[in-house]
Design an enzyme around this catalytic site. Structure first.
Site, PDB file in Angstrom:
ATOM      1  N   GLU A 127       0.850  -1.185   0.000  1.00 61.65           N
ATOM      2  CA  GLU A 127       0.000   0.000   0.000  1.00 61.65           C
ATOM      3  C   GLU A 127       0.893   1.246   0.000  1.00 61.65           C
ATOM      4  O   GLU A 127       1.836   1.294   0.777  1.00 61.65           O
ATOM      5  CB  GLU A 127      -0.914   0.035   1.242  1.00 61.65           C
ATOM      6  CG  GLU A 127      -1.919   1.170   1.133  1.00 61.65           C
ATOM      7  CD  GLU A 127      -2.909   1.214   2.306  1.00 61.65           C
ATOM      8  OE1 GLU A 127      -2.820   0.366   3.216  1.00 61.65           O
ATOM      9  OE2 GLU A 127      -3.742   2.114   2.288  1.00 61.65           O
ATOM     10  N   GLY A 268       3.487   2.399  10.832  1.00 58.30           N
ATOM     11  CA  GLY A 268       3.242   1.575  12.016  1.00 58.30           C
ATOM     12  C   GLY A 268       3.040   0.098  11.691  1.00 58.30           C
ATOM     13  O   GLY A 268       3.668  -0.772  12.294  1.00 58.30           O
ATOM     14  N   ALA A 269       2.171  -0.167  10.729  1.00 50.64           N
ATOM     15  CA  ALA A 269       1.854  -1.553  10.411  1.00 50.64           C
ATOM     16  C   ALA A 269       1.013  -1.583   9.153  1.00 50.64           C
ATOM     17  O   ALA A 269       0.584  -0.538   8.662  1.00 50.64           O
ATOM     18  CB  ALA A 269       1.086  -2.201  11.561  1.00 50.64           C
ATOM     19  N   MET A 270       0.747  -2.803   8.654  1.00 52.79           N
ATOM     20  CA  MET A 270      -0.004  -2.930   7.402  1.00 52.79           C
ATOM     21  C   MET A 270      -0.930  -4.132   7.471  1.00 52.79           C
ATOM     22  O   MET A 270      -0.526  -5.217   7.858  1.00 52.79           O
ATOM     23  CB  MET A 270       0.997  -3.046   6.243  1.00 52.79           C
ATOM     24  CG  MET A 270       0.355  -3.210   4.895  1.00 52.79           C
ATOM     25  SD  MET A 270      -0.650  -1.763   4.442  1.00 52.79           S
ATOM     26  CE  MET A 270      -1.934  -2.549   3.486  1.00 52.79           C
ATOM     27  N   GLU A 271      -2.172  -3.881   7.030  1.00 48.36           N
ATOM     28  CA  GLU A 271      -3.261  -4.833   7.239  1.00 48.36           C
ATOM     29  C   GLU A 271      -3.402  -5.909   6.170  1.00 48.36           C
ATOM     30  O   GLU A 271      -4.513  -6.418   5.957  1.00 48.36           O
ATOM     31  CB  GLU A 271      -4.571  -4.050   7.321  1.00 48.36           C
ATOM     32  CG  GLU A 271      -5.032  -3.399   5.996  1.00 48.36           C
ATOM     33  CD  GLU A 271      -4.668  -1.931   5.828  1.00 48.36           C
ATOM     34  OE1 GLU A 271      -3.692  -1.489   6.465  1.00 48.36           O
ATOM     35  OE2 GLU A 271      -5.351  -1.224   5.065  1.00 48.36           O
ATOM     36  N   GLU A 305      -5.154  -2.833  12.806  1.00 45.33           N
ATOM     37  CA  GLU A 305      -4.864  -3.655  11.620  1.00 45.33           C
ATOM     38  C   GLU A 305      -5.832  -4.831  11.545  1.00 45.33           C
ATOM     39  O   GLU A 305      -6.296  -5.193  10.466  1.00 45.33           O
ATOM     40  CB  GLU A 305      -3.414  -4.155  11.621  1.00 45.33           C
ATOM     41  CG  GLU A 305      -2.346  -3.076  11.763  1.00 45.33           C
ATOM     42  CD  GLU A 305      -2.510  -1.896  10.821  1.00 45.33           C
ATOM     43  OE1 GLU A 305      -3.056  -2.072   9.726  1.00 45.33           O
ATOM     44  OE2 GLU A 305      -2.098  -0.775  11.204  1.00 45.33           O
ATOM     45  N   HIS A 308      -9.176  -3.793  10.174  1.00 47.22           N
ATOM     46  CA  HIS A 308      -9.170  -3.585   8.724  1.00 47.22           C
ATOM     47  C   HIS A 308      -9.658  -4.819   7.969  1.00 47.22           C
ATOM     48  O   HIS A 308     -10.054  -4.723   6.810  1.00 47.22           O
ATOM     49  CB  HIS A 308      -7.756  -3.263   8.233  1.00 47.22           C
ATOM     50  CG  HIS A 308      -7.425  -1.796   8.177  1.00 47.22           C
ATOM     51  ND1 HIS A 308      -8.270  -0.859   7.635  1.00 47.22           N
ATOM     52  CD2 HIS A 308      -6.307  -1.114   8.560  1.00 47.22           C
ATOM     53  CE1 HIS A 308      -7.693   0.347   7.695  1.00 47.22           C
ATOM     54  NE2 HIS A 308      -6.506   0.215   8.263  1.00 47.22           N
ATOM     55  N   GLU A 327      -9.689   4.144   6.475  1.00 43.48           N
ATOM     56  CA  GLU A 327      -8.826   4.595   7.572  1.00 43.48           C
ATOM     57  C   GLU A 327      -9.600   5.323   8.681  1.00 43.48           C
ATOM     58  O   GLU A 327      -9.439   5.020   9.851  1.00 43.48           O
ATOM     59  CB  GLU A 327      -7.671   5.454   7.045  1.00 43.48           C
ATOM     60  CG  GLU A 327      -6.693   4.697   6.143  1.00 43.48           C
ATOM     61  CD  GLU A 327      -6.090   3.459   6.795  1.00 43.48           C
ATOM     62  OE1 GLU A 327      -6.238   3.266   8.014  1.00 43.48           O
ATOM     63  OE2 GLU A 327      -5.469   2.648   6.053  1.00 43.48           O
TER      64      GLU A 327
HETATM   65  N1  B3K Z   1      -2.921   1.050   5.712  1.00 46.93           N
HETATM   66  C1  B3K Z   1      -1.611   1.197   6.289  1.00 46.93           C
HETATM   67  C2  B3K Z   1      -0.911   2.430   5.879  1.00 46.93           C
HETATM   68  C3  B3K Z   1      -0.257   2.341   4.558  1.00 46.93           C
HETATM   69  C4  B3K Z   1       0.571   3.577   4.290  1.00 46.93           C
HETATM   70  C5  B3K Z   1       1.082   3.617   2.910  1.00 46.93           C
HETATM   71  N2  B3K Z   1       1.951   4.750   2.698  1.00 46.93           N
HETATM   72  C6  B3K Z   1      -1.636   1.110   7.771  1.00 46.93           C
HETATM   73  C7  B3K Z   1      -2.920   1.415   8.425  1.00 46.93           C
HETATM   74  O1  B3K Z   1      -3.458   2.481   8.353  1.00 46.93           O
HETATM   75  O2  B3K Z   1      -3.461   0.530   9.024  1.00 46.93           O
HETATM   76 ZN    ZN Z   2      -5.369   1.812   8.856  1.00 45.12          ZN
END
Ligand code: B3K
Ligand code: ZN
Length: 885
Positions: A127, A268-271, A305, A308, A327
């Site tokens: 992402e 921070g993290a990715m879902e 996460e 999501h 978000e």
């Molecule tokens: N969806 C990701 C963020 C991605 C950022 C890309 N530059 C984390 C979050 O909001 O959960």
């Molecule tokens: Zn998010």
């Protein structure tokens, strides 16, 4: 790499994709510098798209090795391919299979987008547009495909092989030391949710049984040796899974759920579906290495996460303009989760503090944008406080407006109707229109108009009639490209108090409030102005507006010290009890700051410490709340209150002086509270224990401000004895406020104790970067040469440079421009390595236009030095140009 200003992408230009990709079969052979990716795409023309147009796939920095269409090598005349894209000039009119082989170099990938190396592992971040750095694809969120992924690697290089979905097959390749794993994700998903991990990782495992009785295997993968620090994250994950079932009726939908923690991560993290990848900062915790704040952060990010999975993955975004659809909604959900896990009031105050510090500041400057933007040049620059935090506030207001039941019905409808689709804010809102039976067209303005509305309140008390007249008016400042704003729907939770603190019944005169509003203590302001009259009053009441911070607006209401003291002591709404304490301090500080700028001494009023003394007297009833009241508004908060011609130096002097006066006046109570709250029991991260520690440490900090020598003696003792990181770091931060050998010694001792632990050393970097004394910048320059620092690691950059730019208003805004120049220079250097992190750092200049003229000029020069650098990335060029516009 793309350079300079990209063409803007506009929401108005959205078109459905001309082709769809039903299935993706990936075969990835991991190797450190030459990973081979074979992608087999089952493509068909989209019946809703334009027939017969060329198929254009996105790519970035790719090397194409082989191109095959329906089993036949693709003729040179039939296609165009560059590192940045692939075009099939005349695609078949019926479904076809395109096979593409690319070679990528994960080791050279320092942008940390696509496939890259972190420590000894391979991992991905896709992402928003990272999948195109792995293979050519329709890299847009409205193309949903079913993925099957085969990963192959040397067992010695990567014993663990993970991807999205469920494991299907694994084995050894005969006669070699290579092995493979096949993963299949049955849920169609956009490419941004793809993930792959390979490495030699330690892990912990658990099981979660869903409401309907399905067993889910849970795994958390970390750097070997750190497994013990992953248990809190596992606990938070299980609580999140249960909560989503009870609060939103959402069950998990795969056989496994895996989390991998890596130490190089842009955010921070990715879902990613079934395989969340985390910055290890939001997974790893032990009492000795993580603070209470870190534990709370882990709980929130794990939950975010996980949530999501439904808000983002099962229902995703049609295009990146709809980012807040996933978000803002998911932040709202994680806020609610944390409120249920901890104290609702304390969480609300903490969340509003973040909103004001980050989003209000963004909304007041050149980077202001709509919650649902309608144009962007670089989407990565829109993962902002406006999308996330204001996006969550908008959902919260929606819930207040239509009520809890209609809100839940609307959410259920959304999941039912939109599951498996990529959708829009309009569709989302239509679910609530249907559930609540009301029109939300005006409410939708919160998505389309930027800027923080201001709520002006004029009060007039008529003694003879015993009536209070309230005149409300909403205004909204001009923001980039938006001069005119239509009125918002502003829900204002409201109440009246007697001077003895008693809650007074609302008696609206002449039906000025609807029955529903009166019953709910809610004024719905949906025009520019509204006048209200309340009767049956024997004295001028104390007014309490925006209880629970019911709308993300700035309140401009008259209230004298006496009224604020009543509110601080008696408002039944704890948010407004806290808010009254802040408003009191803001009032004193504004007078003080103006005085200092005209050469007067800082201003003080003993009424303030009397009101604060009452808070201290009851502090032990709700320690976490009392700790928040004891923390004065920050310097950035004050800069926002001042609004224009800001002199950060004067703000610093005024705030320090107020803190010292208060600490001195309350000294005895603070000291006795500090001693009373000493806790000899073993550390527990729960909210109650954390609340007591936060109050004790807030008492120490305030006491030391008014009694420096004695305070430092206490801090020394706490620093030496502390068995947990919360108390250790709190003591160190008190000691760090006095430059000299004691501070140097403590910092050295801290480093020696934790030098093996990068995440703790990040705290050490940040603390030093935030010291307001003049030597800080030179010290930071020296720390950049420290072996523990690396400009390639985003956590290190954020803890040293980011903490300086965002957390040291005195030195970042130093009158000689040295802070600006330093950050600009670092952005330029970093831009060549990791453009996303560089652009984020540059956004620290977001409030430059509100500075006093001399500093404004210096900030302008620094921004121009960035903007004029040749070969700038699209990310940084975008922030620079918008900041200067
Ligand atoms: N969806 C990701 C963020 C991605 C950022 C890309 N530059 C984390 C979050 O909001 O959960
Ligand atoms: Zn998010």
């Amino acid at each position: 790499m793309r350079t300079d200003l990209a063409q803007p992408v506009r929401l108005a230009d959205y078109r459905v994709p001309d082709y769809l990709i039903d299935t993706v079969d990936l075969d990835v052979s991991l190797a450190r510098t030459a990973t081979r990716v074979v992608s087999r795409l089952a493509i068909r023309p989209n019946p809703l798209g334009r027939p017969g147009v060329p198929l254009v796939l996105d790519g970035e920095d790719l090397v194409a090795k082989r191109l095959v269409l329906d089993g036949k090598k693709l003729a040179a005349s039939a296609h165009r391919v560059t590192p940045d894209g692939f075009t099939l000039l005349k695609p078949p009119e019926t479904p076809f299979v395109l096979e593409i082989e690319t070679e990528i170099d994960p080791t050279a990938n320092l942008r940390l987008m696509g496939l890259y190396r972190s420590g000894s592992a391979y991992c991905t971040q896709c992402e928003a547009e990272g999948f195109r750095r792995i293979t050519y694809f329709l890299d847009r969120p409205d193309v949903l495909s079913v993925y099957t992924v085969r990963i192959e690697a040397d067992r010695a290089d990567a014993a663990i092989l993970l991807s999205n979905g469920n494991p299907r097959k694994a084995g050894t390749i005969a006669g070699t030391d290579r092995h493979f794993a096949v993963w299949h994700d049955p849920h169609p998903k956009p490419s941004y949710l793809f993930a792959l991990v390979g490495g030699n990782l330690g892990s912990i495992h658990d099981t979660f049984t869903t409401e309907s009785g399905r067993a889910v295997a849970l795994g958390i993968y970390v750097e070997p040796g750190k497994e013990d620090r992953a248990h809190y994250a596992m606990d938070a994950l299980k609580r999140s899974m249960r909560w989503d079932e009870t609060a939103f009726g959402r069950e998990y939908d795969l056989d496994v759920f895996n989390i991998v923690a890596v130490s190089d991560f842009n955010m921070g993290a990715m879902e990613n579906k079934g395989l969340n990848v985390f910055n290890d900062k939001y997974v790893l915790a032990s009492p000795e290495t993580a603070t209470d704040g870190d534990y709370a952060g882990i709980e929130t990010v794990i939950a975010h996460e996980y949530f999501h999975n439904w808000t983002g993955n099962r229902v995703t975004c049609r295009d990146w303009f709809q980012l807040c659809l996933k978000e803002g909604l998911t932040v709202f959900r994680d806020h609610e989760f944390s409120a249920d896990m901890r104290s609702r009031a304390v969480r609300r105050i903490a969340d509003v503090r973040t909103l004001r510090a980050q989003q209000f500041a963004e909304d007041a400057g050149p980077l202001a944008h709509n919650v649902r933007p309608d144009t962007y040049r670089e989407i990565n620059n829109f993962y902002t406080a406006t999308i996330y935090e204001k996006g969550a506030e908008v959902i919260r207001m929606l819930k207040v407006l239509i009520g809890d039941d209609a809100f839940r019905r609307g959410m259920d409808l959304y999941f039912e109707r939109c599951d498996g689709t990529a959708t829009t804010i309009e569709v989302f809102l239509s679910m609530f229109e249907e559930a609540a039976g009301r029109d939300l067209a005006q409410f939708a303005r919160w998505y389309h108009q930027a800027g923080t509305p201001k709520l002006h309140v004029i009060l007039d008390f008529d003694d003879a009639k015993g009536e209070l007249l309230i005149e409300l008016e909403q205004t909204c400042p001009v923001t980039p490209g938006q001069n005119h704003k239509e009125p918002f729907v502003v829900p204002i939770a409201f109440g009246l108090l007697g001077s003895d603190g008693s809650a007074l019944p609302l008696q609206p005169v002449d039906g000025c409030l609807s029955e529903d509003e009166a019953a709910r203590g809610l004024i719905i302001l949906d025009e520019r102005r509204r006048a209200l009259r309340f009767g049956g009053l024997t004295e001028r009441p104390v007014t309490s507006f925006l209880r629970g911070f019911s709308a993300p607006v700035r309140l401009d209401a008259e209230a004298d010290d006496e009224q604020l003291a009543v509110q601080m002591a008696f408002d039944p709404d704890s948010f407004n009890r806290w808010q009254a304490s802040q408003t009191f301090a803001v009032g004193l500080l504004l007078v003080s700051i103006a005085g200092i700028r005209s050469g007067r001494a800082p201003y003080y009023d003993a009424a303030y410490d009397q009101a604060m003394q009452k808070v201290l007297d009851d502090a032990e009833q709700d320690p976490a709340f009392a700790a928040l009241v004891l923390s004065l508004p920050g310097e950035a908060d004050m800069a926002r209150e001042v609004g224009h011609d800001v002199d950060p130096g004067a703000i610093h002097v005024a705030r320090e002086a107020l803190k010292a006066k208060l600490g001195e006046a309350l000294g005895d109570s603070l000291l006795s509270l500090y001693h009373k709250l000493e806790d000899k029991t073993p550390y527990s991260p729960d909210a109650a224990a954390a609340g007591r520690r936060s109050l004790r440490n807030a008492a120490l900090d305030l006491y030391a401000a008014g009694n420096r020598l004695k305070g430092n003696v206490l801090a020394q003792a706490q620093f030496a004895a502390a068995a947990n990181m919360t108390d250790k770091l709190a003591a160190l931060s008190v000691l760090a406020q006095t430059p000299g050998t004691a501070r140097d010694k403590a910092l050295k001792a801290f480093y020696e104790s934790y030098k093996q632990d990068a995440l703790v050393i990040d705290k050490w970097f940040a603390l030093q970067a935030m010291q307001p004394d003049a030597g800080t910048l030179d010290h930071i320059r020296a720390l950049m040469e420290h072996p523990a620092f690396s400009i390639k690691n985003p956590n290190r950059v954020r803890s040293l440079i980011g903490a300086f730019a965002a957390g040291n208003p005195t030195q970042f805004n130093a009158a000689d421009g040295s802070g600006f120049a330093f950050v600009a220079q670092t952005v330029i250097e970093l831009d060549r390595i990791n453009a996303q992190v560089a652009a984020r750092l540059l956004a620290a200049f977001k409030s430059w236009r509100s500075l006093e003229p001399a500093r404004r000029d210096l900030a302008l020069q620094a921004l121009q030095s960035v903007a004029n650098t040749p070969g700038l990335s699209a990310d940084t060029a975008d922030i620079a140009s918008r900041s200067l516009a």
